[in-house]
Design a protein around this motif. Sequence first.
Motif, short mmCIF file in Angstrom:
data_model
loop_
_atom_site.label_atom_id
_atom_site.label_comp_id
_atom_site.label_asym_id
_atom_site.label_seq_id
_atom_site.Cartn_x
_atom_site.Cartn_y
_atom_site.Cartn_z
N GLY B 44 15.79 -4.75 16.14
CA GLY B 44 16.61 -3.54 16.06
C GLY B 44 16.13 -2.56 15.02
N ILE B 45 14.91 -2.71 14.54
CA ILE B 45 14.38 -1.78 13.53
C ILE B 45 13.84 -0.56 14.28
N THR B 46 14.52 0.56 14.10
CA THR B 46 14.19 1.74 14.89
C THR B 46 13.10 2.59 14.26
N GLU B 47 12.93 2.47 12.94
CA GLU B 47 11.80 3.16 12.34
C GLU B 47 11.33 2.42 11.10
N LEU B 48 10.04 2.60 10.80
CA LEU B 48 9.41 1.91 9.68
C LEU B 48 8.67 2.93 8.83
N TRP B 49 8.96 2.92 7.52
CA TRP B 49 8.27 3.81 6.60
C TRP B 49 7.07 3.03 6.05
N CYS B 50 5.89 3.41 6.49
CA CYS B 50 4.70 2.60 6.23
C CYS B 50 3.76 3.24 5.21
N SER B 51 3.09 2.40 4.48
CA SER B 51 2.04 2.85 3.56
C SER B 51 0.91 1.84 3.60
N ALA B 52 -0.20 2.24 2.98
CA ALA B 52 -1.37 1.35 2.90
C ALA B 52 -1.89 1.38 1.46
N PRO B 53 -1.16 0.75 0.56
CA PRO B 53 -1.55 0.84 -0.86
C PRO B 53 -2.74 -0.03 -1.21
N ILE B 54 -3.34 0.26 -2.35
CA ILE B 54 -4.33 -0.63 -2.96
C ILE B 54 -3.54 -1.57 -3.85
N ALA B 55 -3.54 -2.85 -3.49
CA ALA B 55 -2.68 -3.81 -4.21
C ALA B 55 -3.40 -4.40 -5.42
N GLY B 56 -2.62 -5.11 -6.20
CA GLY B 56 -3.18 -5.88 -7.31
C GLY B 56 -3.61 -5.06 -8.52
N GLY B 57 -3.27 -3.77 -8.54
CA GLY B 57 -3.61 -2.95 -9.69
C GLY B 57 -5.04 -2.42 -9.70
N ARG B 58 -5.77 -2.67 -8.62
CA ARG B 58 -7.18 -2.24 -8.58
C ARG B 58 -7.29 -0.72 -8.56
N MET B 59 -8.25 -0.18 -9.34
CA MET B 59 -8.46 1.27 -9.40
C MET B 59 -9.49 1.67 -8.34
N ALA B 60 -9.01 1.87 -7.15
CA ALA B 60 -9.90 2.25 -6.05
C ALA B 60 -10.33 3.71 -6.19
N SER B 61 -11.37 4.07 -5.45
CA SER B 61 -11.85 5.46 -5.50
C SER B 61 -10.94 6.36 -4.68
N PRO B 62 -10.95 7.66 -4.96
CA PRO B 62 -10.16 8.60 -4.13
C PRO B 62 -10.55 8.54 -2.66
N GLU B 63 -11.83 8.26 -2.38
CA GLU B 63 -12.26 8.18 -0.98
C GLU B 63 -11.59 7.00 -0.28
N GLU B 64 -11.54 5.86 -0.97
CA GLU B 64 -10.91 4.68 -0.36
C GLU B 64 -9.41 4.92 -0.15
N ILE B 65 -8.80 5.59 -1.10
CA ILE B 65 -7.36 5.90 -0.98
C ILE B 65 -7.13 6.80 0.24
N ARG B 66 -7.98 7.79 0.41
CA ARG B 66 -7.84 8.68 1.58
C ARG B 66 -8.02 7.90 2.88
N ARG B 67 -8.98 6.97 2.89
CA ARG B 67 -9.18 6.16 4.11
C ARG B 67 -7.90 5.37 4.43
N ASN B 68 -7.31 4.81 3.39
CA ASN B 68 -6.08 4.05 3.62
C ASN B 68 -4.97 4.95 4.17
N ASN B 69 -4.81 6.12 3.56
CA ASN B 69 -3.78 7.04 4.05
C ASN B 69 -4.09 7.53 5.46
N ASP B 70 -5.37 7.68 5.76
CA ASP B 70 -5.74 8.06 7.14
C ASP B 70 -5.29 6.98 8.13
N GLY B 71 -5.34 5.73 7.68
CA GLY B 71 -4.85 4.63 8.52
C GLY B 71 -3.37 4.77 8.81
N VAL B 72 -2.62 5.20 7.82
CA VAL B 72 -1.18 5.41 8.02
C VAL B 72 -0.95 6.58 8.98
#
Lengths: 264, 289
Positions: B44-72
């Motif tokens: 019965g979950i009608t909507e999901l607010w999704c993200s694709a974070p970099i977990a574990g405190g890792r300092m990823a590059s801005p490019e990797e962050i954009r790729r993750n957001n592009d996935g969302v």
Amino acid sequence: MLFDLNAWIGSWPFRSMWDNTAPAMLERMDRHGINWAAVSSLEAIFHRNGQPANEKLAEDVAPYSRRLFPLATINPSYVKWEDDLKYCHEKLNMKGVRLVPQYQGWELKSAMAVKAVQACTERGLLICIPHRLEDPRQAHPIDPGRTVEYDDVVYLLRAVPAAKIVLQNIRVTPAINALLQPDLIDKEWYVDLALTEVHFNQATLSFLDKVGGKHLVFGTHSPHSYAGSALVKLELLPVAGDEKADVCYRHAARLLNVNLMETE
Amino acid sequence: MVDGRIDVKAGLLEPKIDVHAHVLPGEEGLRQSDRLVAVADKLGITELWCSAPIAGGRMASPEEIRRNNDGVIAAMRRHPRRIRGLCFVIPGYYTEAIAEVERCLAAGMIGIKLYNQYKIHDPAVWPIIKLAAERRIPVLEHCAHLTGKTLAEQPLTSDGADMARISERFPDAILINAHIGGGGDLEWSLRALRDASPNLYVDVSGSNLEDGQIEMAVAELGASRVLFATDSTMEGCVGKVIGARLSRKEKEMIFRLNAADILAKQGLQPFYQTQAAGTINGEASADAV
């Protein structure tokens, strides 16, 4: 009909809980549509000599003997534990035991554990072993935060092949495949639904695809955990018919040697 | 109902907004989003607010962050009536982080997701919080009051006290203390939040199914500040709310009404109000691929 193989009464040392007396557990079961439950004593885990707590458990559930089935907590590192097992089985008519090595300073991969499992098995008793009782990420400073894993059960079943073991509160992961090896797949081992996910967990779906409800029992880990969570999983469980009835109550009745007709 | 019989079947039929879900980047992420929506259908979950974070405190590059957001964004486009996006950023990349939030909002995302690269009250995070407050969008912060070994592994994880502190500085910001059941001492965090801004919420997601947590959240913060969420513990978290000793109205608030209020601040309607009947609970979703 539902038989909860994973319930407790008594005090938990690290937080307050609701529904942790026998009458309150009955009300909780009624609220959730659960007919029967196997219960053990939380105090029996932590007391050096747990036997008085086992006896208190038997006394507490006696008025509800058609619905609550006590399990003895056995600590094989404590002197004369064999006497406790004999008394709980023969005098208190307990149908199974809990082993909780995490809080008692002993290991399942040990000669001591094998001796206890052998003794229980010779008596035809079910052995319930929780993977954990509480999330180790919030462990109290005096809580060791230890867990029991699939390979512990593999070890015990290879040492005592006739043992009947339920590994409770464990998340189904690919590590469960260790129990699906040819020499173990037809043994009497089970996991419960209390803390694993079903449909958004490929490992659970794969497990159910391979063996259906053959190795699955209903358990809620009440009153530690919300029983509603286990009920949702049961409602959506991709097994049906007789197999679903096995999961709901028939495995539990058989493992505990309980005739449910006599409880009505 | 309080002390009433638990009705699981009826509970599954209640529309629900999951404010804390995740998708992965890439093709696997799209397949995973299909599975996510399929399981949501059953619950019965009608909507999901999704993200694709970099977990574990890792300092990823801005490019990797954009790729993750592009996935969302790709998942949002694949399931436009089921998935909304939360933009993940690492606030220390000040210029890039602000620009990434703007890019993601322009692509239709409705909020921000932060993990534990920084404590939430670190001044490096302030510009992100300020932007969120101005745009009336929520900030979902990965939270837990960790103890022992887990704390040593992730020392910058914010807890309830950190959230209360940032809510004092930005009382108008819509802040969500993520997953009270996500590990850590939830009683500690809920107590720490009791005097925080009324714009600070908690979500109930996480694999810890400890009985009483939803009721305690309601007792400490009020039912209007408790949000339904799963963080991948989908059946468990639906069951937590169904099983909680709360009134039907309080459960409705948690399952959907409070999240709908957050959407309304941006002028958005929840999908359950616009969704055709029969698109949940075992039926194929309207946008299923």
